[in-house]
Design an enzyme around this catalytic site. Structure first.
Site, PDB file in Angstrom:
ATOM      1  N   CYS A 134      39.168 123.215 -10.201  1.00 58.17           N
ATOM      2  CA  CYS A 134      38.129 122.348 -10.765  1.00 58.17           C
ATOM      3  C   CYS A 134      38.533 121.888 -12.164  1.00 58.17           C
ATOM      4  O   CYS A 134      38.388 122.640 -13.140  1.00 58.17           O
ATOM      5  CB  CYS A 134      36.792 123.079 -10.809  1.00 58.17           C
ATOM      6  SG  CYS A 134      35.446 122.076 -11.489  1.00 58.17           S
ATOM      7  N   CYS A 137      35.645 121.729 -14.626  1.00 60.23           N
ATOM      8  CA  CYS A 137      35.214 123.044 -15.093  1.00 60.23           C
ATOM      9  C   CYS A 137      36.151 123.608 -16.157  1.00 60.23           C
ATOM     10  O   CYS A 137      35.715 124.162 -17.166  1.00 60.23           O
ATOM     11  CB  CYS A 137      35.159 124.042 -13.927  1.00 60.23           C
ATOM     12  SG  CYS A 137      34.220 123.490 -12.499  1.00 60.23           S
ATOM     13  N   ASP A 138      37.456 123.484 -15.931  1.00 63.48           N
ATOM     14  CA  ASP A 138      38.433 124.212 -16.751  1.00 63.48           C
ATOM     15  C   ASP A 138      39.350 123.333 -17.586  1.00 63.48           C
ATOM     16  O   ASP A 138      40.165 123.845 -18.357  1.00 63.48           O
ATOM     17  CB  ASP A 138      39.292 125.102 -15.839  1.00 63.48           C
ATOM     18  CG  ASP A 138      38.452 126.112 -15.064  1.00 63.48           C
ATOM     19  OD1 ASP A 138      37.477 126.627 -15.649  1.00 63.48           O
ATOM     20  OD2 ASP A 138      38.761 126.382 -13.892  1.00 63.48           O
TER      21      ASP A 138
END
Length: 312
Positions: A134, A137-138
């Site tokens: 992701c 997300c990261d």
């Protein structure tokens, strides 16, 4: 057989949020954690884009807090995995891996979607230490660093394009000699000076001491001009798709070509009365903790409304 008003399958942001709202509504929901307690979010490390945590929060700690909040309002969390579902008539019968069965008047499916991986042992070794599925997300953790994105479809191009706004350099590792993405997405990555596409390239391993420091690659694997080399990178992002955990609910619940549960318009209602879907199992587009939580809220409100209308 035990009969309950609301059963929630799944314990990610969608499942726990549904439990919080349903618990506050006095529905005494039962949440079954499933294969991955806390959901897919627990495979990452720190979360910095969830509202309410200005300094970030450990993923497992956040999911633990959501669980405690759901339990505070009366939700019962059980460590069980659903193995069979009968949605032919209400109350619906769910069978679990321990042989037990539960009949429920309403059901919220929050079983999530599983990211596809290459199957390399190193992907597990470096999970949360440079390997991610992701970028949204990261990606923040790789500002001004070198990263690689595996895949050649629209998702991979979108991930690479997003990461290029943060990272110093983005490599796209593409197994085929072409991109499968739409022409618009192809043009976007090909015209981005920070993105380099490595066609006809396979990843065979990762390396690094305390995290990912590089990838072992093979150019034109199996051909006469096959070439092995190492690519120094700090992050390795998988963008080869997700598999929605929806098969258990077929054929009653309608799914799309990718396996995502189809819901009615902007609601979490499925094709089965009293059965609702929340989170990544019904979301092929966003797959974020905050959108999953929001859909869990909607599913609980719809379940409450359904039970009220039925006098249950």
């Amino acid at each position: 057989m035990e009969t309950i008003r609301l059963l929630i399958l799944g314990s990610g942001p969608a499942g726990y949020t549904a439990g919080i709202y349903a618990g506050r509504a006095g529905l005494a929901p039962v949440i079954c954690e499933g294969l991955q307690p806390g959901g897919q979010l627990t495979t990452t490390t720190e979360i910095e884009n969830f509202p309410g945590y200005p300094d970030g929060v450990d993923a497992n700690e956040m999911m633990s807090q959501l669980r405690r909040q759901a339990e505070r309002f009366g939700a019962v969390v059980r460590s069980r995995i659903a193995t069979a579902v009968d949605l032919n008539k209400a109350p619906y019968c769910i069978t679990f891996d321990d042989g037990s069965q539960v009949a429920c008047h309403t059901l919220i499916i929050a079983t999530g979607a599983t990211a596809k991986y290459l199957g390399l042992p190193d992907e597990t070794k470096y999970q949360g230490m440079g390997v991610s599925a992701c970028a949204t997300c990261d990606g923040f953790f790789y500002r001004r660093k070198r990263v690689a994105v595996v895949g050649g479809g629209d998702t991979a191009c979108e991930e690479a394009d997003y990461l290029a706004t943060l990272a110093e350099k983005v490599f796209m590792i593409v197994r085929k000699p072409f991109l499968r993405a739409s022409q618009a997405m192809q043009d976007r990555v090909k015209n981005n000076p920070k993105i380099e596409i490595l066609f006809e390239t396979n990843t065979v391993g990762l390396f690094g001491e305390n995290g990912v420091e590089g990838a072992h690659l093979v150019f034109r694997k199996g051909e006469t001009d096959e070439r092995h080399y190492d690519l120094p990178i700090d992050g390795f992002f998988l963008a080869i798709g997700h598999t929605p955990n929806s098969q258990l609910f077929l054929p009653n619940v309608k799914i799309d070509e990718q396996g995502y549960i189809i819901t009615e318009g902007a609601t979490p209602r499925t094709s089965v009365p009293g059965v609702f879907a929340a989170g990544d199992v019904a979301d092929p587009h966003y797959r974020q903790a905050i959108t999953a939580a929001a859909s869990g809220c909607k599913a609980a409100l719809e379940a409450q409304r359904y039970l009220s209308e039925k006098g249950l």
